[in-house]
Design a protein around this motif. Structure first.
Motif, PDB file in Angstrom:
ATOM      1  N   ASP A   3      83.909  65.670  10.963  1.00  0.00           N
ATOM      2  CA  ASP A   3      82.967  66.538  11.650  1.00  0.00           C
ATOM      3  C   ASP A   3      81.915  67.006  10.646  1.00  0.00           C
ATOM      4  OD1 ASP A   3      84.425  66.333  13.982  1.00  0.00           O
ATOM      5  OD2 ASP A   3      85.681  68.068  13.499  1.00  0.00           O
ATOM      6  N   ILE A   4      80.646  66.738  10.950  1.00  0.00           N
ATOM      7  CA  ILE A   4      79.547  67.065  10.044  1.00  0.00           C
ATOM      8  C   ILE A   4      78.520  67.918  10.791  1.00  0.00           C
ATOM      9  CG2 ILE A   4      77.669  66.133   8.636  1.00  0.00           C
ATOM     10  CD1 ILE A   4      79.320  63.622   8.259  1.00  0.00           C
ATOM     11  N   GLY A   5      78.155  69.019  10.168  1.00  0.00           N
ATOM     12  CA  GLY A   5      77.116  69.869  10.730  1.00  0.00           C
ATOM     13  C   GLY A   5      75.758  69.551  10.120  1.00  0.00           C
ATOM     14  N   LEU A   6      74.727  69.472  10.963  1.00  0.00           N
ATOM     15  CA  LEU A   6      73.377  69.151  10.512  1.00  0.00           C
ATOM     16  C   LEU A   6      72.387  70.185  11.045  1.00  0.00           C
ATOM     17  CD1 LEU A   6      73.241  65.288  11.206  1.00  0.00           C
ATOM     18  CD2 LEU A   6      73.612  66.388   9.014  1.00  0.00           C
ATOM     19  N   THR A   7      71.363  70.468  10.270  1.00  0.00           N
ATOM     20  CA  THR A   7      70.265  71.277  10.772  1.00  0.00           C
ATOM     21  C   THR A   7      69.430  70.445  11.744  1.00  0.00           C
ATOM     22  OG1 THR A   7      68.783  70.610   8.979  1.00  0.00           O
ATOM     23  CG2 THR A   7      70.182  72.540   8.583  1.00  0.00           C
ATOM     24  N   SER A   8      68.580  71.091  12.508  1.00  0.00           N
ATOM     25  CA  SER A   8      67.731  70.368  13.463  1.00  0.00           C
ATOM     26  C   SER A   8      66.824  69.369  12.745  1.00  0.00           C
ATOM     27  CB  SER A   8      66.883  71.359  14.270  1.00  0.00           C
ATOM     28  OG  SER A   8      67.712  72.224  15.032  1.00  0.00           O
ATOM     29  N   ALA A   9      66.312  69.766  11.585  1.00  0.00           N
ATOM     30  CA  ALA A   9      65.445  68.870  10.821  1.00  0.00           C
ATOM     31  C   ALA A   9      66.220  67.656  10.305  1.00  0.00           C
ATOM     32  CB  ALA A   9      64.799  69.618   9.662  1.00  0.00           C
ATOM     33  N   ALA A  10      67.448  67.903   9.816  1.00  0.00           N
ATOM     34  CA  ALA A  10      68.259  66.800   9.303  1.00  0.00           C
ATOM     35  C   ALA A  10      68.648  65.836  10.417  1.00  0.00           C
ATOM     36  CB  ALA A  10      69.504  67.345   8.612  1.00  0.00           C
ATOM     37  N   GLN A  55      66.518  63.380   2.001  1.00  0.00           N
ATOM     38  CA  GLN A  55      66.459  62.527   3.172  1.00  0.00           C
ATOM     39  C   GLN A  55      67.752  61.725   3.313  1.00  0.00           C
ATOM     40  OE1 GLN A  55      63.839  62.457   5.405  1.00  0.00           O
ATOM     41  NE2 GLN A  55      63.119  64.199   4.214  1.00  0.00           N
ATOM     42  N   PRO A  56      68.222  61.510   4.552  1.00  0.00           N
ATOM     43  CA  PRO A  56      69.388  60.635   4.734  1.00  0.00           C
ATOM     44  C   PRO A  56      69.040  59.206   4.368  1.00  0.00           C
ATOM     45  CG  PRO A  56      68.395  61.183   6.848  1.00  0.00           C
ATOM     46  CD  PRO A  56      67.707  62.031   5.813  1.00  0.00           C
ATOM     47  N   ARG A  57      70.051  58.437   3.949  1.00  0.00           N
ATOM     48  CA  ARG A  57      69.813  57.054   3.580  1.00  0.00           C
ATOM     49  C   ARG A  57      71.058  56.228   3.823  1.00  0.00           C
ATOM     50  NH1 ARG A  57      71.522  56.442  -1.986  1.00  0.00           N
ATOM     51  NH2 ARG A  57      72.303  58.424  -2.769  1.00  0.00           N
ATOM     52  N   ILE A  58      70.861  54.923   3.963  1.00  0.00           N
ATOM     53  CA  ILE A  58      71.951  53.974   4.183  1.00  0.00           C
ATOM     54  C   ILE A  58      71.974  53.005   3.010  1.00  0.00           C
ATOM     55  CG2 ILE A  58      72.847  52.144   5.661  1.00  0.00           C
ATOM     56  CD1 ILE A  58      71.530  53.501   8.023  1.00  0.00           C
ATOM     57  N   THR A  59      73.142  52.857   2.384  1.00  0.00           N
ATOM     58  CA  THR A  59      73.291  51.933   1.260  1.00  0.00           C
ATOM     59  C   THR A  59      74.486  51.017   1.533  1.00  0.00           C
ATOM     60  OG1 THR A  59      74.711  53.495   0.053  1.00  0.00           O
ATOM     61  CG2 THR A  59      72.341  53.609  -0.369  1.00  0.00           C
ATOM     62  N   HIS A  85      66.886  65.223  13.101  1.00  0.00           N
ATOM     63  CA  HIS A  85      65.671  64.463  13.390  1.00  0.00           C
ATOM     64  C   HIS A  85      65.489  63.327  12.401  1.00  0.00           C
ATOM     65  CE1 HIS A  85      61.316  63.611  13.034  1.00  0.00           C
ATOM     66  NE2 HIS A  85      61.318  63.776  14.352  1.00  0.00           N
ATOM     67  N   ASP A  86      65.702  63.597  11.103  1.00  0.00           N
ATOM     68  CA  ASP A  86      65.566  62.566  10.074  1.00  0.00           C
ATOM     69  C   ASP A  86      66.611  61.469  10.250  1.00  0.00           C
ATOM     70  OD1 ASP A  86      63.484  63.974   8.967  1.00  0.00           O
ATOM     71  OD2 ASP A  86      64.721  64.980   7.459  1.00  0.00           O
ATOM     72  N   LEU A  87      67.844  61.871  10.627  1.00  0.00           N
ATOM     73  CA  LEU A  87      68.903  60.880  10.824  1.00  0.00           C
ATOM     74  C   LEU A  87      68.587  59.967  12.000  1.00  0.00           C
ATOM     75  CD1 LEU A  87      71.685  59.707  10.221  1.00  0.00           C
ATOM     76  CD2 LEU A  87      72.687  61.543  11.604  1.00  0.00           C
ATOM     77  N   ARG A  88      68.100  60.530  13.081  1.00  0.00           N
ATOM     78  CA  ARG A  88      67.727  59.702  14.240  1.00  0.00           C
ATOM     79  C   ARG A  88      66.624  58.714  13.883  1.00  0.00           C
ATOM     80  NH1 ARG A  88      67.767  64.608  18.709  1.00  0.00           N
ATOM     81  NH2 ARG A  88      69.959  64.354  19.371  1.00  0.00           N
ATOM     82  N   ALA A  89      65.656  59.182  13.103  1.00  0.00           N
ATOM     83  CA  ALA A  89      64.570  58.296  12.691  1.00  0.00           C
ATOM     84  C   ALA A  89      65.101  57.172  11.810  1.00  0.00           C
ATOM     85  CB  ALA A  89      63.494  59.096  11.954  1.00  0.00           C
TER      86      ALA A  89
END
Length: 260
Positions: A150-157, A120-124, A159-163
């Motif tokens: 430039d960073i490539g993300l999957t659709s699921a990733a 999962q993405p996270r902010i520290t 979605h998790d980043l937006r959340a």
């Protein structure tokens, strides 16, 4: 290899690998107290090595003869037993460790739910300043420039980043309104950056980055790129190496009259 580069390399590795030779126990390096060292270890998991590296970021260690030293993203890393001198942890050594790894299928099956959580993405908090660090473990592409990444993300990733950003209190921004005033076009500016490329003898196509990890770092300073090019030619003489200059023209438009 810096601590940030080490973490990036381990984040992109197969988390189910068990390495015959790896590392553990981060500590202040005996040779240079401000540097970070890890002790050699056998039969160690990539996930454990990554956890040790992440835990060391921002941590303060006591030097061998005293003093306190905080480990930052740009801290150089070594492989050495605590209290002893050792060798540099570089991209080639890390790649050799990873290439010798064995996939633990039982471990993969047992820890499948936990693997989803780790990804999962996270902010520290940024240990080097007042800002924050955004961790994106599940990426499909990475191309760093002097002024952007430039960073490539999957659709699921994605979605998790937006959340994550929606849930972060720092993501709230005050809306602005434009009054239709004149838009001012600023003169374009030119920015230079430098990247390294390599190829095997007989190949026609050049590959970005350096052999081993293949990370495509881009440098803002020509002197830094020259230094890395010299190091690459010395470390991997079996390849051809070259430096490419990237010229980017940036244009900006400022709307005069934007009010909160």
């Amino acid at each position: 290899m810096t601590l940030e580069e080490l973490i990036t390399a381990l984040e992109t590795a197969d988390p189910t690998l068990v390495l015959p030779h790896g590392f553990t126990n981060p500590h202040s390096y005996r040779g240079f107290y401000e540097d970070l060292a890890f002790e050699p270890a056998t039969d160690v998991r990539v996930t454990d090595m990554l956890a040790d590296a992440r835990d060391a970021l921002g941590e303060t260690f006591e030097g061998w003869k005293g003093g306190e030293y905080k480990m930052r993203r740009g801290t150089d890393c070594w492989l050495a037993h605590e209290g002893m001198l050792g060798e540099t942890l570089g991209p080639l050594l890390i790649r050799l460790m990873l290439d010798a790894g064995i996939c633990d299928t039982a471990l993969h099956a047992a820890e499948q739910p936990a693997t989803v959580e780790v990804g999962q993405p996270r902010i520290t908090p940024d240990p080097d300043g007042d800002g924050a660090i955004l961790h994106l473990p599940d990426i499909t592409h990475l191309d760093s420039q002097a002024w952007a990444v430039d960073i490539g993300l999957t659709s699921a990733a994605l979605h998790d980043l937006r959340a994550l950003l929606h849930a972060s209190p720092d993501s709230a921004r005050q809306d602005t309104q434009t009054t239709g005033d004149e838009v001012v076009i600023l003169p374009p500016t030119t920015q230079l950056a430098y990247r390294l490329e390599h190829r095997c003898e007989g190949e026609t196509a050049w590959r970005q980055g350096i052999p081993g990890l293949g990370l495509r770092w881009t440098y803002a300073e020509r002197s830094k790129a020259d230094q890395k090019l010299t190091e690459a030619r010395t470390r991997w003489p079996q390849y051809e190496h070259r430096m490419v200059t990237i010229t980017t023209t940036v244009s900006e438009a400022v709307a005069d009259g934007v009010r909160p």
